[in-house]
Scaffold this motif. Sequence first.
Motif, mmCIF file in Angstrom:
data_model
loop_
_atom_site.group_PDB
_atom_site.id
_atom_site.type_symbol
_atom_site.label_atom_id
_atom_site.label_comp_id
_atom_site.label_asym_id
_atom_site.label_seq_id
_atom_site.Cartn_x
_atom_site.Cartn_y
_atom_site.Cartn_z
ATOM 1 N N SER A 181 -12.833 6.274 -4.185
ATOM 2 C CA SER A 181 -11.805 5.196 -4.698
ATOM 3 C C SER A 181 -12.637 4.814 -6.085
ATOM 4 C CB SER A 181 -11.421 4.052 -3.826
ATOM 5 O OG SER A 181 -12.797 3.376 -3.639
ATOM 6 N N GLN A 189 -9.363 5.180 -0.695
ATOM 7 C CA GLN A 189 -8.013 5.444 -1.365
ATOM 8 C C GLN A 189 -6.905 5.482 -0.308
ATOM 9 O OE1 GLN A 189 -9.113 9.069 -3.321
ATOM 10 N NE2 GLN A 189 -8.914 8.227 -5.445
ATOM 11 N N SER A 191 -2.353 4.244 0.116
ATOM 12 C CA SER A 191 -1.288 3.844 -0.657
ATOM 13 C C SER A 191 -1.232 2.145 -0.794
ATOM 14 C CB SER A 191 0.064 4.098 0.235
ATOM 15 O OG SER A 191 0.253 3.444 1.253
ATOM 16 N N THR A 192 -0.757 1.734 -1.806
ATOM 17 C CA THR A 192 -0.541 0.290 -2.179
ATOM 18 C C THR A 192 0.068 -0.508 -0.769
ATOM 19 O OG1 THR A 192 -0.090 0.796 -4.369
ATOM 20 C CG2 THR A 192 0.036 -1.569 -3.945
ATOM 21 N N TYR A 195 -2.777 -0.409 1.783
ATOM 22 C CA TYR A 195 -3.698 -1.187 1.576
ATOM 23 C C TYR A 195 -3.589 -2.673 1.896
ATOM 24 C CZ TYR A 195 -7.541 -3.616 -1.272
ATOM 25 O OH TYR A 195 -8.480 -4.295 -1.585
ATOM 26 N N ARG A 196 -2.332 -3.343 1.611
ATOM 27 C CA ARG A 196 -2.091 -4.544 1.709
ATOM 28 C C ARG A 196 -2.540 -5.158 3.214
ATOM 29 N NH1 ARG A 196 3.389 -5.081 0.436
ATOM 30 N NH2 ARG A 196 2.800 -4.313 -1.624
#
Length: 270
Positions: A181, A189, A191-192, A195-196
Amino acid sequence: MNPLSIFLGLLLMGIGLAMFLPAYRLQQAIARPFPKHFSKILRKNIPHYLKMPADLQLQLKRLIRQFLHEKKFIGCDGFIITDEVKVTIAGKASLLLLNRPSLVYPDLKMILVYPSAFIVPRIEMGSGGVVTHSNQTLSGESWSDGRVILAWDHIQQNKSNLPDGHDVVLHEFAHQLDSESGRTNGAPQMSTAHYRHWSEVLSAEFALLQQAADHQVKSALDYYGATSPAEFFAVATETFFQKTEQMARYHPALFEQFRAYYQVDPRDWN
Ligand SMILES: [Zn+2]
């Protein structure tokens, strides 16, 4: 045909070959039959392999083929690189890539293998600019410049001590995934949206492990994971694959994050 046309034709052919030859060679390497003695090494040194379904075994073999085609192994301190060394390391590293549409450690170029723990000189800047020189003994190390360094005797110990949760190969290759990343910080790495949740759960679990380490409270995760978020990710990766049942039972939220990230459930292989 004039000389300029011939030159341009040859140039285009050269560019075409340079672009497609590596991909062609990789396809050829992957398509070759998996040697029987490689399968024997997997059965002997990677207990997960024996218990995973046939489609995952095939994926693992394909990943190993690609790994061996792309990465260079170097023996250090007189250590001889054998097929057992290569297939065992490639096999364990490839466990982390199953079912995921990822490349095979694109930044990694070489794996250096020592016969046993190796000594690394360290230089640290203390308060007041005091520089301290020391030596650290390590069983593995991962660098974002394309190197992983491993001690073979520790890899063999990990093979026979499966229930203790330690696996130096899984640990160092988790660091490799993390560094893809751009920063080695415990957030590989993804997805957003993922990641949250990842960030919330791992921050909370990291704090809990720090408290457990401070008060010597038993945890499924090794205290070494409390040293930094990057080490937490590497230690939790070892735990996910090696102490799967314990992680699922005592750290269910963390387990779910790792199951979503690694796209496998090693409980199915037990
Ligand atoms: Zn580490």
